[in-house]
Structure formats: structure tokens, C-alpha cells
Design a protein around this motif. Structure first.
Motif, PDB file in Angstrom:
ATOM      1  N   PHE A  66       0.832  -1.206   0.000  1.00  0.00           N
ATOM      2  CA  PHE A  66       0.000   0.000   0.000  1.00  0.00           C
ATOM      3  C   PHE A  66       0.866   1.256   0.000  1.00  0.00           C
ATOM      4  CE2 PHE A  66      -2.840   3.135   2.031  1.00  0.00           C
ATOM      5  CZ  PHE A  66      -3.906   3.068   1.141  1.00  0.00           C
ATOM      6  N   LEU A  67       1.865   1.275   0.871  1.00  0.00           N
ATOM      7  CA  LEU A  67       2.746   2.441   0.942  1.00  0.00           C
ATOM      8  C   LEU A  67       3.604   2.565  -0.314  1.00  0.00           C
ATOM      9  CD1 LEU A  67       3.696   4.841   2.601  1.00  0.00           C
ATOM     10  CD2 LEU A  67       5.399   3.337   3.670  1.00  0.00           C
ATOM     11  N   ARG A  68       4.054   1.450  -0.842  1.00  0.00           N
ATOM     12  CA  ARG A  68       4.920   1.464  -2.029  1.00  0.00           C
ATOM     13  C   ARG A  68       4.221   2.080  -3.233  1.00  0.00           C
ATOM     14  NH1 ARG A  68       9.884  -0.241  -3.133  1.00  0.00           N
ATOM     15  NH2 ARG A  68      10.381  -0.916  -5.230  1.00  0.00           N
ATOM     16  N   GLN A  69       2.911   1.890  -3.338  1.00  0.00           N
ATOM     17  CA  GLN A  69       2.167   2.456  -4.457  1.00  0.00           C
ATOM     18  C   GLN A  69       2.201   3.984  -4.441  1.00  0.00           C
ATOM     19  OE1 GLN A  69       0.816   0.823  -7.153  1.00  0.00           O
ATOM     20  NE2 GLN A  69       2.060  -0.774  -6.199  1.00  0.00           N
ATOM     21  N   MET A  70       2.301   4.561  -3.260  1.00  0.00           N
ATOM     22  CA  MET A  70       2.327   6.021  -3.154  1.00  0.00           C
ATOM     23  C   MET A  70       3.732   6.595  -3.154  1.00  0.00           C
ATOM     24  SD  MET A  70      -0.669   6.929  -0.455  1.00  0.00           S
ATOM     25  CE  MET A  70      -0.417   5.585   0.672  1.00  0.00           C
ATOM     26  N   THR A  71       4.715   5.798  -2.745  1.00  0.00           N
ATOM     27  CA  THR A  71       6.047   6.358  -2.548  1.00  0.00           C
ATOM     28  C   THR A  71       7.097   5.879  -3.537  1.00  0.00           C
ATOM     29  OG1 THR A  71       6.634   4.623  -0.968  1.00  0.00           O
ATOM     30  CG2 THR A  71       5.674   6.654  -0.069  1.00  0.00           C
ATOM     31  N   GLY A  72       6.871   4.730  -4.179  1.00  0.00           N
ATOM     32  CA  GLY A  72       7.900   4.187  -5.067  1.00  0.00           C
ATOM     33  C   GLY A  72       9.022   3.601  -4.240  1.00  0.00           C
ATOM     34  N   GLY A  73      10.219   3.647  -4.800  1.00  0.00           N
ATOM     35  CA  GLY A  73      11.370   3.123  -4.076  1.00  0.00           C
ATOM     36  C   GLY A  73      12.293   2.344  -4.982  1.00  0.00           C
ATOM     37  N   LEU A  74      13.286   1.753  -4.382  1.00  0.00           N
ATOM     38  CA  LEU A  74      14.301   0.994  -5.087  1.00  0.00           C
ATOM     39  C   LEU A  74      13.689  -0.163  -5.862  1.00  0.00           C
ATOM     40  CD1 LEU A  74      17.395   0.398  -5.450  1.00  0.00           C
ATOM     41  CD2 LEU A  74      17.163  -1.107  -3.475  1.00  0.00           C
ATOM     42  N   HIS A  75      14.155  -0.353  -7.102  1.00  0.00           N
ATOM     43  CA  HIS A  75      13.736  -1.485  -7.934  1.00  0.00           C
ATOM     44  C   HIS A  75      14.971  -2.295  -8.296  1.00  0.00           C
ATOM     45  CE1 HIS A  75       9.518  -0.520  -8.768  1.00  0.00           C
ATOM     46  NE2 HIS A  75       9.895   0.737  -8.707  1.00  0.00           N
ATOM     47  N   TYR A 132       1.144  15.914  -9.319  1.00  0.00           N
ATOM     48  CA  TYR A 132       0.416  15.280  -8.226  1.00  0.00           C
ATOM     49  C   TYR A 132       1.334  14.561  -7.229  1.00  0.00           C
ATOM     50  CZ  TYR A 132      -3.754  16.241 -10.956  1.00  0.00           C
ATOM     51  OH  TYR A 132      -4.741  16.866 -11.656  1.00  0.00           O
ATOM     52  N   PHE A 133       2.637  14.571  -7.478  1.00  0.00           N
ATOM     53  CA  PHE A 133       3.564  13.892  -6.580  1.00  0.00           C
ATOM     54  C   PHE A 133       3.510  14.444  -5.153  1.00  0.00           C
ATOM     55  CE2 PHE A 133       6.710  12.107  -9.975  1.00  0.00           C
ATOM     56  CZ  PHE A 133       5.681  11.366 -10.523  1.00  0.00           C
ATOM     57  N   PRO A 134       3.329  15.764  -4.958  1.00  0.00           N
ATOM     58  CA  PRO A 134       3.186  16.247  -3.575  1.00  0.00           C
ATOM     59  C   PRO A 134       1.965  15.648  -2.861  1.00  0.00           C
ATOM     60  CG  PRO A 134       3.747  18.058  -5.020  1.00  0.00           C
ATOM     61  CD  PRO A 134       3.465  16.885  -5.909  1.00  0.00           C
ATOM     62  N   LEU A 135       0.910  15.358  -3.612  1.00  0.00           N
ATOM     63  CA  LEU A 135      -0.257  14.711  -3.004  1.00  0.00           C
ATOM     64  C   LEU A 135       0.060  13.269  -2.605  1.00  0.00           C
ATOM     65  CD1 LEU A 135      -3.178  16.007  -5.266  1.00  0.00           C
ATOM     66  CD2 LEU A 135      -2.623  16.683  -2.918  1.00  0.00           C
ATOM     67  N   LEU A 136       0.870  12.593  -3.413  1.00  0.00           N
ATOM     68  CA  LEU A 136       1.302  11.242  -3.054  1.00  0.00           C
ATOM     69  C   LEU A 136       2.113  11.275  -1.763  1.00  0.00           C
ATOM     70  CD1 LEU A 136       2.363   9.771  -6.516  1.00  0.00           C
ATOM     71  CD2 LEU A 136       0.309   9.223  -5.197  1.00  0.00           C
ATOM     72  N   LYS A 137       3.005  12.248  -1.665  1.00  0.00           N
ATOM     73  CA  LYS A 137       3.823  12.399  -0.452  1.00  0.00           C
ATOM     74  C   LYS A 137       2.926  12.659   0.758  1.00  0.00           C
ATOM     75  CE  LYS A 137       7.496  14.970  -0.644  1.00  0.00           C
ATOM     76  NZ  LYS A 137       8.900  14.938  -0.250  1.00  0.00           N
ATOM     77  N   ALA A 138       1.978  13.555   0.603  1.00  0.00           N
ATOM     78  CA  ALA A 138       1.073  13.875   1.713  1.00  0.00           C
ATOM     79  C   ALA A 138       0.228  12.657   2.091  1.00  0.00           C
ATOM     80  CB  ALA A 138       0.168  15.049   1.338  1.00  0.00           C
ATOM     81  N   GLY A 139      -0.274  11.958   1.091  1.00  0.00           N
ATOM     82  CA  GLY A 139      -1.065  10.752   1.364  1.00  0.00           C
ATOM     83  C   GLY A 139      -0.261   9.689   2.079  1.00  0.00           C
ATOM     84  N   ALA A 140       0.964   9.489   1.631  1.00  0.00           N
ATOM     85  CA  ALA A 140       1.834   8.502   2.271  1.00  0.00           C
ATOM     86  C   ALA A 140       2.132   8.906   3.716  1.00  0.00           C
ATOM     87  CB  ALA A 140       3.132   8.354   1.480  1.00  0.00           C
ATOM     88  N   PHE A 141       2.391  10.177   3.920  1.00  0.00           N
ATOM     89  CA  PHE A 141       2.662  10.684   5.270  1.00  0.00           C
ATOM     90  C   PHE A 141       1.464  10.433   6.185  1.00  0.00           C
ATOM     91  CE2 PHE A 141       2.707  13.967   8.528  1.00  0.00           C
ATOM     92  CZ  PHE A 141       3.995  13.882   9.010  1.00  0.00           C
TER      93      PHE A 141
END
Length: 171
Positions: A66-75, A132-141
Motif C-alpha cells: 500500500f505504501l509502495r504504491q504512493m512512494t515508489g522506491g528501489l527497484h 500530483y507527486f506532492p499529493l502522493l507524499k502527503a497521502g503517504a505521510f
């Protein structure tokens, strides 16, 4: 293995449905993503049956995904590498026991890492426009901050592991 299997299935689909609008490359990529998820989930759950940690593993995998969908990360470069590392990570995390204090510390650190690094590496992985990336950050937070109320140690450790994957030395 995942790449070869997804290619074989994609070629088979295209051969049997030549008018399908997707190319073999597109089908292969989509199938590789699905197979990756199926192998990680299946293998991790199978191991958790033997370790007796099914509930913990399911909680960790759900929170992580769930968190990875909003934040991404290492692949990782390899699908099988991703399966191996993810399975080991989820299985290993199911044995981590955090008390209330350490759950809160892990959650707060995760929140800080999200504020600094999220989203990470999703530019080529998503169709969401960068505005919309700032919204992803806020949602993840916000999602991570809910664990300050829930105080689930397995969610805390899962969020912490995912937030660590946001850190990139190349930045």
C-alpha cells in the motif's frame, strides 16, 4: 525465469490472438509484473505457513504494498532477484518484535523519510503526472501517521523497511 516465462506467455497470446492491440513487448511487461507479484505473494505465504507467521506476513505485505504504491522506491533489475529479496524481507520482518516505544520510533522515522524522499523513482513507473507527486507524499505521510494511533509493530516495521527503500545515494 520471470522474464522468459512472461515472454513465452506473451508470444503465445499474440500467436493465438494476432489482432490483440498490445504488442508482445507490452504483454511481456504486464505479465512480468503480474508473475512477480504472484511469485512473491505465493512463496512468502507458503513459507509463513511453515513458520506459523501468516497473520504477520499478510499484515507486512499489505502495508508494504500500500505504501509502495504512493512512494515508489528501489527497484531491482531482475524479476527473480526481486522475488528472492522481497520474500526474504517479508519473511524476516515477520520475526521482528518491536515494543510500543520502538514501533513509535520506527513510525516517526518513516514519516520523516517520506517527507524527505517520497516519491522516489516513480517517474517512469506511473501514469500520474508529476504535479500530483506532492499529493502522493502527503497521502503517504498520512497513511504512515495512522500507525501512531494503531501502534501495530508489524505495520511499523513494514513502513520503516519501505521508507528506507526511498533513500537513493545517487541523489
Amino acid at each position: 525465469m520471470i522474464e522468459a516465462l512472461s515472454n513465452k506467455i506473451a508470444v503465445h497470446i499474440k500467436k493465438n490472438v494476432p489482432d490483440h492491440p498490445a504488442s508482445v513487448a507490452v504483454l511481456k511487461h504486464a505479465l512480468a509484473v503480474i508473475l512477480n507479484m504472484v511469485f512473491i505473494t505465493g512463496l512468502t505465504i507458503a513459507i509463513s505457513v511453515f513458520t506459523g507467521r501468516i497473520r504477520e506476513v499478510l499484515t507486512i505485505m499489505a502495508a508494504f504494498a500500500f505504501l509502495r504504491q504512493m512512494t515508489g522506491g528501489l527497484h531491482l533489475k531482475s524479476g527473480m532477484g526481486c522475488v528472492a529479496v522481497s520474500t526474504l524481507l517479508f519473511t524476516g520482518l515477520s520475526f521482528v518484535h518491536l515494543d510500543y516505544r520502538w514501533s513509535m520510533i520506527a513510525t516517526v522515522i518513516s514519516m520523516i523519510l517520506i517527507l524527505i524522499f517520497a516519491p522516489a523513482g516513480i517517474e517512469k513507473q506511473t501514469r500520474i503526472p508529476p504535479r500530483y507527486f506532492p499529493l502522493l507524499k502527503a497521502g503517504a505521510f498520512i497513511v504512515v501517521s495512522f500507525n501512531l494511533w494503531v501502534a501495530n509493530p508489524f505495520i511499523a516495521v513494514s513502513f520503516f523497511a519501505q521508507s528506507l527503500l526511498l533513500i537513493s545515494i545517487r541523489r
